[in-house]
Design an enzyme around this catalytic site. Structure first.
Site, PDB file in Angstrom:
ATOM      1  N   ARG A   1       4.430  30.098  18.042  1.00  0.00           N
ATOM      2  CA  ARG A   1       5.648  28.961  17.605  1.00  0.00           C
ATOM      3  C   ARG A   1       5.974  28.840  16.316  1.00  0.00           C
ATOM      4  NH1 ARG A   1       4.513  23.669  21.657  1.00  0.00           N
ATOM      5  NH2 ARG A   1       3.917  25.121  23.570  1.00  0.00           N
TER       6      ARG A   1
ATOM      7  N   ASP B   1      11.631   9.755  22.120  1.00  0.00           N
ATOM      8  CA  ASP B   1      10.836  10.841  22.088  1.00  0.00           C
ATOM      9  C   ASP B   1      10.871  11.138  20.401  1.00  0.00           C
ATOM     10  OD1 ASP B   1       9.540  13.093  23.918  1.00  0.00           O
ATOM     11  OD2 ASP B   1       9.613  13.709  22.209  1.00  0.00           O
TER      12      ASP B   1
HETATM   13  C1  LIG Z   1       4.543  16.619  27.967  1.00  0.00           C
HETATM   14  S1  LIG Z   1       5.660  15.592  27.528  1.00  0.00           S
HETATM   15  C2  LIG Z   1       5.749  14.275  28.663  1.00  0.00           C
HETATM   16  C3  LIG Z   1       7.216  13.892  29.281  1.00  0.00           C
HETATM   17  C4  LIG Z   1       7.490  12.932  30.322  1.00  0.00           C
HETATM   18  N1  LIG Z   1       6.719  11.473  29.865  1.00  0.00           N
HETATM   19  C5  LIG Z   1       6.355  13.237  31.459  1.00  0.00           C
HETATM   20  O1  LIG Z   1       5.213  12.786  31.860  1.00  0.00           O
HETATM   21  O2  LIG Z   1       6.816  14.208  32.246  1.00  0.00           O
HETATM   22  C6  LIG Z   1       5.191  14.894  26.191  1.00  0.00           C
HETATM   23  C7  LIG Z   1       6.506  14.414  25.086  1.00  0.00           C
HETATM   24  O3  LIG Z   1       5.776  13.508  24.137  1.00  0.00           O
HETATM   25  C8  LIG Z   1       6.356  13.743  22.862  1.00  0.00           C
HETATM   26  N2  LIG Z   1       5.597  13.345  21.810  1.00  0.00           N
HETATM   27  C9  LIG Z   1       4.554  13.960  21.082  1.00  0.00           C
HETATM   28  N3  LIG Z   1       3.918  13.383  20.212  1.00  0.00           N
HETATM   29  C10 LIG Z   1       4.669  12.168  20.134  1.00  0.00           C
HETATM   30  C11 LIG Z   1       4.805  10.907  19.306  1.00  0.00           C
HETATM   31  N4  LIG Z   1       3.973  10.877  18.202  1.00  0.00           N
HETATM   32  N5  LIG Z   1       5.774  10.253  19.482  1.00  0.00           N
HETATM   33  C12 LIG Z   1       6.640  10.129  20.421  1.00  0.00           C
HETATM   34  N6  LIG Z   1       6.779  11.305  21.117  1.00  0.00           N
HETATM   35  C13 LIG Z   1       5.815  12.180  21.051  1.00  0.00           C
HETATM   36  C14 LIG Z   1       6.801  14.940  22.825  1.00  0.00           C
HETATM   37  O4  LIG Z   1       7.851  15.536  22.111  1.00  0.00           O
HETATM   38  C15 LIG Z   1       6.741  15.611  24.452  1.00  0.00           C
HETATM   39  O5  LIG Z   1       8.406  15.391  24.685  1.00  0.00           O
END
Ligand SMILES: C[S@@+](CC[C@H](N)C(=O)[O-])C[C@H]1O[C@@H](n2cnc3c(N)ncnc32)[C@H](O)[C@@H]1O
Length: 271
Positions: A44, A140
């Site tokens: 990445r 997010d």
């Molecule tokens: C796997 S996705 C989950 C999306 C959705 N909630 C679902 O369950 O389908 C995880 C998300 O968490 C976000 N994320 C990771 N660390 C974070 C943080 N410290 N604060 C806010 N969002 C975060 C990532 O950018 C990503 O879009």
């Protein structure tokens, strides 16, 4: 990881570089990258190194340290954003039941909304029940996925996980140049506000929520970060409000202030 991940056509990437990257992403986003993620990190970030015309990872990490804009792109590159419409369908059945018992407006937070499938599913569920007064805050950390969520354009193949009865009233299929795409109807879009927010940073909320979705993000955090986050969620939920977690997540048995009322569904209770 070997001492150098250095294919002939690639960039020098040492264990020290990897350790530095793990420390930085933890400090910036609370994300704990395991030792096994070295290849993912290499693939990445080497894209970014190539775009910047740099020589290797150590040059990139020097650049990263002094550049806030690069830190945003670094976070964007290292988060995992997998999501789906109506993922973990039992949460939407629960939401429908809750909405039936609760005629007044609901205030809902989708706290790691990725590319938007989660908040649009929440809106689709509620709008399909004739509800037009609920408000959804979708946040997010990753600016790239948020931009994509706000644009609200999806491949029509993503519709397969949306229940048919809901789909036909809530999404529009593209025609002509937009063939192959679909987008949520304006009634859904009007329910949602998108904002960037770091779950481990400050939260600027003035009002509490009825429901918080925090699904499939806590798994990337360590125990102390998860515990602190759950305490903060509790402070921002109305008494009797609900916290919904992802399928591989759950609260500790001794977690005070919540009781489990179903699979990965927790209700705030008085202490
Ligand atoms: C796997 S996705 C989950 C999306 C959705 N909630 C679902 O369950 O389908 C995880 C998300 O968490 C976000 N994320 C990771 N660390 C974070 C943080 N410290 N604060 C806010 N969002 C975060 C990532 O950018 C990503 O879009």
């Amino acid at each position: 990881m070997g001492s150098l991940l250095n294919p002939t056509d690639g960039f020098v990437f040492t264990p020290t570089d990897f350790a530095f990257i793990r420390e930085r992403i933890f400090a910036l986003a609370g994300i704990r990258l395991s030792e096994q993620k070295d290849k993912m990190v290499y693939s990445r970030l080497s894209r970014r190194i190539r775009e910047l015309g740099l020589k290797d990872f150590s040059q990139y990490l020097l650049h990263l340290d002094g550049d806030k804009g690069e830190q945003v792109l670094f976070i964007n590159a290292l988060t995992t954003n997998k999501t789906q419409f109506f993922r973990e369908g039992h949460h939407f059945e629960f939401l429908a039941e809750l909405a039936m018992e609760h005629p007044g407006p609901l205030r809902i937070w989708s706290s790691a909304c990725s590319t938007g499938e989660e908040p649009y599913s929440i809106a689709a569920q509620l709008v399909s029940m004739g509800r037009l007064n609920d408000r959804i805050l979708a946040t997010d950390l990753n600016t790239q996925v948020l931009a994509s969520a706000e644009s609200g354009l999806y491949d029509v193949n993503e519709a397969s996980s949306i229940p048919n009865a809901i789909l036909k009233h809530t999404f529009l299929k593209g025609k002509g140049r937009s063939k192959g795409l679909m987008q949520p109807r304006s009634a859904l879009r009007e329910r949602i506000t998108f904002r960037q927010l770091n779950l481990i940073g400050p939260w600027p909320f003035k009002q509490d929520f009825d429901v918080i979705f925090c699904r499939n993000v806590m798994i990337y955090f360590d125990r102390p970060t998860q515990k602190k986050l759950v305490e903060r969620f509790s402070q921002h939920l109305k008494m009797g409000g609900y916290l919904l977690l992802g399928h591989a997540e759950g609260l500790e048995k001794d977690q005070r202030g919540f009781c489990s009322i179903g699979k990965t569904i927790y209700q705030k209770v008085a202490l």
